[in-house]
Design an enzyme around this catalytic site. Structure first.
Site, short mmCIF file in Angstrom:
data_model
loop_
_atom_site.label_atom_id
_atom_site.label_comp_id
_atom_site.label_asym_id
_atom_site.label_seq_id
_atom_site.Cartn_x
_atom_site.Cartn_y
_atom_site.Cartn_z
CB CYS A 140 -3.79 6.03 23.18
SG CYS A 140 -3.45 4.47 24.01
CB CYS B 121 2.81 3.98 24.96
SG CYS B 121 3.11 3.81 23.18
CG LEU C 137 -4.49 3.89 8.51
CD1 LEU C 137 -3.02 3.93 8.15
CD2 LEU C 137 -5.31 3.34 7.35
CG HIS C 138 -6.08 5.14 14.55
ND1 HIS C 138 -7.10 4.22 14.64
CD2 HIS C 138 -5.06 4.67 15.33
CE1 HIS C 138 -6.73 3.23 15.45
NE2 HIS C 138 -5.50 3.48 15.86
CB CYS D 162 -1.63 7.33 19.68
SG CYS D 162 -0.53 6.31 18.68
CD GLU E 237 -5.22 -0.80 32.09
OE1 GLU E 237 -5.96 -0.98 31.10
OE2 GLU E 237 -5.08 0.31 32.64
CB CYS F 67 -6.62 -6.85 24.67
SG CYS F 67 -5.76 -5.40 24.01
CG ASN G 227 -13.81 3.21 25.21
OD1 ASN G 227 -14.77 3.71 25.79
ND2 ASN G 227 -13.24 2.09 25.58
N GLY H 43 1.25 0.10 25.26
CA GLY H 43 2.55 0.09 24.63
C GLY H 43 2.50 -0.17 23.13
CB CYS I 63 -5.04 1.05 25.70
SG CYS I 63 -5.45 -0.21 24.50
#
Length: 359
Positions: free
Chosen positions: A126, A119, A222-223, A123, A91, A112, A297, A166, A340
């Site tokens: 995600c 991946c 970072l999150h 995370c 994507e 993007c 999101n 990724g 993503c």
């Protein structure tokens, strides 16, 4: 599978033409057709001899990917789903700088870009890693996303952010080969200052990019401002703790003039505590870093919840009151599966390429 010409550097293409006994200028003509004129096929390359076009068609693909689906419209965020040569999907998302008013075009467009199929870094918030890691994208598949987005939209992409599917730094060498194509005068000729690479925190590659001569920008996913919080949602933090990460960012600042960006997705009851905001503010101020706050999101199959708008603004205000440049970004494309990996996940699940993730 035939190699794609979009993965060739100028020197590599010149070497191929020399091997075939073609004059040196054929490489320049080919690059012009690929990257400037954005030819759809070898047949479009009218100033090349028919015999050369026929040979290219039997030995190479022109493009490394093809358009499978487009969501969105010309004056809003658009998501592109591309099919790769091996049947997998990737994507890209084209984002206008500001929402266009009354159908007018935005004055700036950011793409993007993805760097992997799936991946491995997992995370927790995600969609990219829900079905695990499949493979790295090749330079032709990375640079090709930009070329295809421009062809499909009819617009020039002004900025690139490697924040799609990724972990870009896990595919460092191929990524940098793609960036050579993207930034070169013979390629897409987009200035390195208009490129931002985002990483979840791969410390060795942060330092490697800091030593790279091009003025590429760096963003950190970072999150979480502490190990306690990052450990909950960022598996990479098990290998490189926040102390390691911030030491690498100090190294970046010592070697680069480009200011850092800290990306922070706000997730209710996970990392939106206002004490996290105060710790984040201290780190950002010391690093002279900008902070992008992004309300979570929603991703189908994941349990996380977005905080209230009041909470998000309170978090932002703590940063701003500490003198940190902070933006609260209302995501674009929420209605077109813009998180993503969502669109790719749906397509590959429908085709039976991957199994539906277990909730």
């Amino acid at each position: 599978m035939l190699p794609a010409l979009t993965g060739y550097s100028k020197n590599a293409l010149a070497a191929l033409m020399a091997e075939w006994g073609e004059p040196k200028f054929r490489a320049t003509q080919l690059l012009d057709w690929i990257w400037k004129k954005k030819a759809a096929s070898f047949e479009d390359m009218s100033n090349l001899p028919a015999a050369l076009r026929e040979k290219l068609a039997t030995t190479h693909r022109l493009h490394a990917l093809e358009s499978s689906q487009v969501q969105g419209s010309a004056d809003t965020t658009r998501k592109f789903l591309f099919k790769l040569g091996d049947g997998r999907y990737v994507e890209s998302v084209l984002i206008p700088a500001n929402p266009a008013l009354y159908g007018e075009r935005s004055d700036r467009r950011t793409l993007c870009v993805s760097s992997q199929v799936g991946c491995a870094y997992g995370c927790k918030f995600c969609a990219s890693g829900l079905a695990g890691f499949s493979r790295n994208l090749e330079p032709a598949e990375i640079a090709g996303q930009v070329l295809m987005a421009e062809r499909l939209s009819g617009e020039r992409v002004d900025n690139l952010v490697f924040m799609g599917m990724g972990e870009p730094f896990a595919n460092f060498d191929r990524l940098m080969a793609a960036i050579e194509i993207i930034t070169s005068e013979w390629g897409l000729h987009l200035g390195a200052r208009h490129l931002t690479i985002s990483t979840s925190g791969l410390v060795p590659q942060i330092k490697k990019l800091a030593d790279h001569p091009q003025q590429i920008r760096l963003a950190i996913s970072l999150h979480g401002a502490t190990d306690e919080v990052r450990d909950k949602i960022m598996p990479v933090n098990k290998k490189w703790k926040t102390a390691d990460l911030f030491e690498a960012l100090d190294y970046w600042n010592a070697h680069k003039k480009q200011h850092l960006t800290l990306e922070y997705i706000l997730i209710q009851d996970i990392n939106d505590d206002l004490e996290q905001a105060r710790i984040l503010a201290a780190h950002a101020k010391r690093l002279t870093a900008k902070v992008n706050l992004i309300p979570y999101n929603t991703v189908e199959g994941l349990e996380w919840v977005r905080p209230s708008e009041t909470r998000c603004k309170a978090f932002r205000d703590i940063l701003k009151n500490a003198g940190v440049s902070a933006t609260l970004r209302l995501e674009k494309g929420h209605d077109i599966d813009a998180a993503c990996g969502q669109l790719r996940l749906k397509q590959e699940t429908e085709e039976g390429i991957i199994e539906a993730p277990v909730k």
